[in-house]
Design a protein around this motif. Structure first.
Motif, mmCIF file in Angstrom:
data_model
loop_
_atom_site.group_PDB
_atom_site.id
_atom_site.type_symbol
_atom_site.label_atom_id
_atom_site.label_comp_id
_atom_site.label_asym_id
_atom_site.label_seq_id
_atom_site.Cartn_x
_atom_site.Cartn_y
_atom_site.Cartn_z
ATOM 1 N N ASN A 12 1.146 -0.788 -0.358
ATOM 2 C CA ASN A 12 0.419 -0.019 0.434
ATOM 3 C C ASN A 12 0.707 1.288 0.071
ATOM 4 O O ASN A 12 0.097 2.254 -0.686
ATOM 5 N N GLU A 13 2.344 0.745 0.402
ATOM 6 C CA GLU A 13 2.853 2.424 0.587
ATOM 7 C C GLU A 13 3.717 2.338 -0.898
ATOM 8 O O GLU A 13 4.255 3.837 -1.478
ATOM 9 N N LEU A 14 3.887 1.814 -1.118
ATOM 10 C CA LEU A 14 4.534 1.793 -2.747
ATOM 11 C C LEU A 14 3.619 2.415 -4.682
ATOM 12 O O LEU A 14 2.371 1.962 -4.309
ATOM 13 N N VAL A 15 4.491 3.113 -5.447
ATOM 14 C CA VAL A 15 3.750 4.022 -6.311
ATOM 15 C C VAL A 15 4.817 2.641 -7.574
ATOM 16 O O VAL A 15 6.015 2.291 -7.589
ATOM 17 N N VAL A 16 3.741 1.703 -8.153
ATOM 18 C CA VAL A 16 4.493 0.559 -9.271
ATOM 19 C C VAL A 16 4.265 1.597 -10.110
ATOM 20 O O VAL A 16 2.776 1.806 -10.712
ATOM 21 N N ARG A 17 4.806 1.278 -10.831
ATOM 22 C CA ARG A 17 4.994 1.504 -12.596
ATOM 23 C C ARG A 17 5.779 0.390 -14.064
ATOM 24 O O ARG A 17 6.655 0.114 -13.554
ATOM 25 N N VAL A 18 4.562 0.187 -14.313
ATOM 26 C CA VAL A 18 4.909 -0.709 -15.260
ATOM 27 C C VAL A 18 5.418 -0.271 -16.516
ATOM 28 O O VAL A 18 5.169 0.905 -17.423
ATOM 29 N N SER A 19 6.469 -0.919 -17.249
ATOM 30 C CA SER A 19 7.363 -0.350 -19.059
ATOM 31 C C SER A 19 7.574 -0.900 -19.220
ATOM 32 O O SER A 19 8.023 -0.777 -20.658
ATOM 33 N N ASP A 20 6.954 -2.204 -19.452
ATOM 34 C CA ASP A 20 7.083 -3.275 -20.569
ATOM 35 C C ASP A 20 6.839 -4.459 -19.975
ATOM 36 O O ASP A 20 6.318 -4.907 -18.969
ATOM 37 N N VAL A 21 5.959 -4.740 -21.776
ATOM 38 C CA VAL A 21 5.485 -6.579 -21.064
ATOM 39 C C VAL A 21 5.489 -7.001 -22.356
ATOM 40 O O VAL A 21 5.281 -6.794 -23.886
ATOM 41 N N ASP A 22 5.637 -8.634 -21.895
ATOM 42 C CA ASP A 22 6.238 -9.331 -23.262
ATOM 43 C C ASP A 22 5.650 -10.708 -23.171
ATOM 44 O O ASP A 22 5.482 -10.874 -21.353
ATOM 45 N N HIS A 23 4.842 -11.401 -24.039
ATOM 46 C CA HIS A 23 4.214 -12.188 -24.154
ATOM 47 C C HIS A 23 4.845 -13.870 -25.226
ATOM 48 O O HIS A 23 5.109 -13.659 -26.397
ATOM 49 N N ILE A 24 5.779 -14.286 -24.659
ATOM 50 C CA ILE A 24 6.725 -15.310 -25.026
ATOM 51 C C ILE A 24 5.805 -16.398 -25.700
ATOM 52 O O ILE A 24 5.471 -17.085 -24.172
ATOM 53 N N ARG A 25 5.794 -17.009 -26.747
ATOM 54 C CA ARG A 25 5.521 -18.268 -27.467
ATOM 55 C C ARG A 25 6.391 -18.117 -28.188
ATOM 56 O O ARG A 25 6.189 -18.627 -28.693
ATOM 57 N N ARG A 26 6.011 -20.052 -27.573
ATOM 58 C CA ARG A 26 7.411 -21.450 -28.478
ATOM 59 C C ARG A 26 6.972 -21.790 -28.490
ATOM 60 O O ARG A 26 6.854 -22.808 -27.797
ATOM 61 N N SER A 27 6.875 -22.782 -29.818
ATOM 62 C CA SER A 27 6.597 -24.679 -29.961
ATOM 63 C C SER A 27 8.205 -24.905 -29.991
ATOM 64 O O SER A 27 8.123 -25.995 -29.781
ATOM 65 N N GLU A 28 8.758 -24.346 -30.416
ATOM 66 C CA GLU A 28 10.460 -24.610 -30.372
ATOM 67 C C GLU A 28 11.368 -24.771 -28.695
ATOM 68 O O GLU A 28 10.487 -23.946 -27.864
ATOM 69 N N PRO A 29 12.549 -25.109 -29.002
ATOM 70 C CA PRO A 29 12.418 -25.103 -27.234
ATOM 71 C C PRO A 29 13.469 -23.441 -27.167
ATOM 72 O O PRO A 29 13.399 -22.467 -28.898
ATOM 73 N N TRP A 30 13.070 -22.760 -26.001
ATOM 74 C CA TRP A 30 13.254 -21.644 -25.579
ATOM 75 C C TRP A 30 14.285 -21.112 -24.679
ATOM 76 O O TRP A 30 14.627 -22.415 -23.690
ATOM 77 N N SER A 31 14.895 -20.498 -24.867
ATOM 78 C CA SER A 31 16.226 -20.127 -23.529
ATOM 79 C C SER A 31 16.419 -18.652 -23.717
ATOM 80 O O SER A 31 16.155 -17.301 -24.695
ATOM 81 N N LEU A 32 17.238 -18.241 -22.431
ATOM 82 C CA LEU A 32 17.267 -16.680 -22.479
ATOM 83 C C LEU A 32 18.321 -17.004 -21.679
ATOM 84 O O LEU A 32 18.946 -17.499 -20.782
ATOM 85 N N GLN A 33 19.933 -16.249 -22.466
ATOM 86 C CA GLN A 33 20.793 -15.810 -21.575
ATOM 87 C C GLN A 33 20.949 -15.126 -20.319
ATOM 88 O O GLN A 33 19.910 -14.521 -20.412
ATOM 89 N N SER A 34 21.708 -15.601 -19.723
ATOM 90 C CA SER A 34 22.354 -14.892 -18.713
ATOM 91 C C SER A 34 22.878 -13.240 -19.024
ATOM 92 O O SER A 34 22.784 -12.991 -19.261
ATOM 93 N N GLU A 35 21.510 -12.750 -17.748
ATOM 94 C CA GLU A 35 21.542 -11.417 -17.973
ATOM 95 C C GLU A 35 21.356 -11.124 -16.523
ATOM 96 O O GLU A 35 20.912 -12.095 -15.366
#
Length: 536
Positions: A12-35
């Motif tokens: 209740n004390e926080l002010v939250v703001r969205v910066s981006d939204v991704d929708h990842i859809r994969r039928s083939e193998p998917w990966s996210l490189q280390s970051e």
């Protein structure tokens, strides 16, 4: 770790703001490189499964899982199955207040720790999916102010949903895990697969395994092994079965494999464990059997064993030889048994002093000390002080819980304990036997006159009528004189005018375990007490 009552006050004390939204859809193998994450993120897995590595710790997540990832966290991920993958990834920032001023709160960007962190399983998945879809769609809003306002509403609703589930989730998770624990306790000898347990709990296998270990301290497989080894110890000591029979009974077809598991878990081979723990303890006071069983010790022989002479404690005493209580037959049996120790009460010791020459004899008072003190004295004899302490703590916790349940069932109703014995009526007081459990441990309400009785008292039907208790627990033996008196009572007007009889609250109970003044019998009474007062 989140303290449930603080979640909403923190959010209740926080002010939250969205910066981006991704929708990842994969039928083939998917990966996210280390970051290294440059923003806070919340990840919702809608379909498929993936392994997320966060700061070197890997977690497998599937449908219904929500991940809160912190800014600065090192993250790597990859799909984990051939099923199509669907993930929503929402990036956001937040501000938290650092102090209040006359004009309002003074905020700083990205407080030290976001209130929600780590992995959670969300049951309200359709609602969560709808919010994620709306957040993703909001990114197409062209007008910035409109977009930010809509995203603020949606992210707050998402956080509310997550926090609400988290607030009640611990109890739900515990209930789900306890459901599988109960199943394991009764079926540990069967070839149970992890998938079957996770389905019973209502979670994915990976999440169930982590949750089980979090709540129980060990994995489901280790818990099942623990149950098997606990039973193995009992069977090795009390049964006459071969090692092959015991291993098959516990679900091990390979005797040598069972032996290796047993040694790994206990530090001893089965044969050495038997040699180490099978003390030849002969009990000359039947009540003491219940104290030994509570400590995990089975007597080598005993007086008064089995349903006719005392409780068998779910079959644990079925294979214990019965010995005569006194006289030449008793002495001859003791000489033949060659016990390591004889445990008796003061009365038996008084008349059988010559038996002291046969084996070391421990005299434990029966009348002079409360049962808890007696349990500790016996535990000292057999090297089970720790077990006695833990058993009593568990007993008191169970008694407190049962007491609260009973109060919810019968409130402050008075309860009397009546026994028909030797053709007479006997009521029990508050300090010994069944009275000590019902009145002291379970805190049931006794009539004022009963509170003055320490153990028991013979009374007349007229005096029983004056007590006029709301409930009556009735014990009657099968002896002809006792059955004759019961029939006479039931035919009398005075008996049928008793409050408990009129209200059909005269509850008949067996002699055992209710009359036995031992630790294990008292536990059995607590387990059975609630069932007495639940109306069909």
């Amino acid at each position: 770790m989140i303290v449930p009552n603080d979640i909403f006050s923190q959010l209740n004390e926080l002010v939250v703001r969205v910066s981006d939204v991704d929708h990842i859809r994969r039928s083939e193998p998917w990966s996210l490189q280390s970051e290294i994450l440059s923003s806070y993120q919340v990840v919702f897995i809608h379909r498929g499964s993936a392994i997320f590595n966060m700061d070197g710790i890997s977690t497998r997540v599937g449908p219904g899982h929500l991940l809160f990832l912190a800014k600065g966290q090192k993250v790597q991920a990859a799909s984990d199955s051939a099923d199509p993958l669907a993930i929503y990834r929402i990036r956001f920032s937040y501000q938290s207040p650092i102090r209040k001023t006359e004009k309002g709160n003074l905020y700083r960007e990205d407080g030290t720790t976001f209130p929600l962190e780590g992995e959670f399983y969300i049951h309200s998945q359709p609602q969560l999916l709808h919010l994620c879809e709306q957040l993703h769609h909001s990114m197409s809003e062209l007008e910035q102010g409109r977009r930010h306002y809509r995203q603020t509403c949606l992210i707050q609703e998402l956080l509310y949903l997550a926090a609400s589930e988290i607030e009640t989730g611990e109890e739900q998770q515990l209930t789900a895990v306890e459901r599988t624990v109960e199943y394991l306790n009764h079926n540990y000898m069967l070839p149970i697969q992890l998938d079957a347990l996770s389905r019973l709990a209502g979670f994915s296998s990976s999440y169930y395994s982590r949750l089980f270990k979090k709540l129980k301290g060990i994995s489901p497989t280790a818990y099942m092994t623990m149950l098997r080894m606990k039973r193995a110890k009992e069977l090795l000591i009390i049964s006459q079965s071969s090692l092959t029979e015991i291993s098959k009974h516990l679900g091990y077809n390979d005797e040598s494999y069972f032996s290796r598991v047993f040694k790994k878990e206990t530090g001893y081979s089965p044969a050495y464990y038997v040699k180490l723990h099978r003390q030849k303890i002969v009990i000359m006071k039947g009540t003491f059997n219940g104290d030994l069983v509570a400590l995990g010790v089975i007597p080598y022989a005993s007086v008064r064993v089995g349903s006719k002479g005392g409780p068998s404690f779910e079959g644990k005493l079925d294979h214990v030889p019965r010995i005569s209580a006194d006289g030449k037959a008793c002495k001859d049996a003791l000489i033949q048994l060659q016990p390591d120790m004889i445990v008796c009460d003061s009365q038996w010791a008084k008349y059988n002093k010559d038996a002291f020459q046969i084996a070391p004899t421990a005299v434990i008072p029966y009348w002079d000390i409360p049962w808890r003190e007696r349990l500790n004295q016996i535990a000292e004899l057999v090297g089970k002080r720790k077990e006695a302490k833990e058993w009593l703590q568990n007993y008191d916790s169970q008694a407190a819980l049962a007491s609260r349940t009973l109060k919810s069932l019968i409130g402050e109703s008075t309860v009397i304990i009546l026994r028909i014995v030797c053709g007479k009526l006997r009521i029990y007081g508050v300090e010994r036997n069944i009275g000590s459990v019902l009145y002291q441990d379970l805190k049931l309400n006794a009539p004022a006159e009963v509170k003055q009785i320490k153990w028991r008292r013979t009374i007349t039907l007229e005096l029983l009528s004056e007590l006029n208790a709301d409930y009556m627990l009735l014990m009657v033996s099968s002896h002809k004189a006792d059955q004759k008196l019961l029939r006479k009572l039931r035919a009398s007007q005075a008996w049928n005018n008793l409050s408990a009889v009129r209200r059909e609250q005269c509850l008949e109970i067996e002699l055992y375990p209710w009359i036995d003044y031992s630790a294990m019998s008292h536990k059995m009474m607590i387990d059975a007490a609630i069932g007495l007062f639940v109306k069909p």
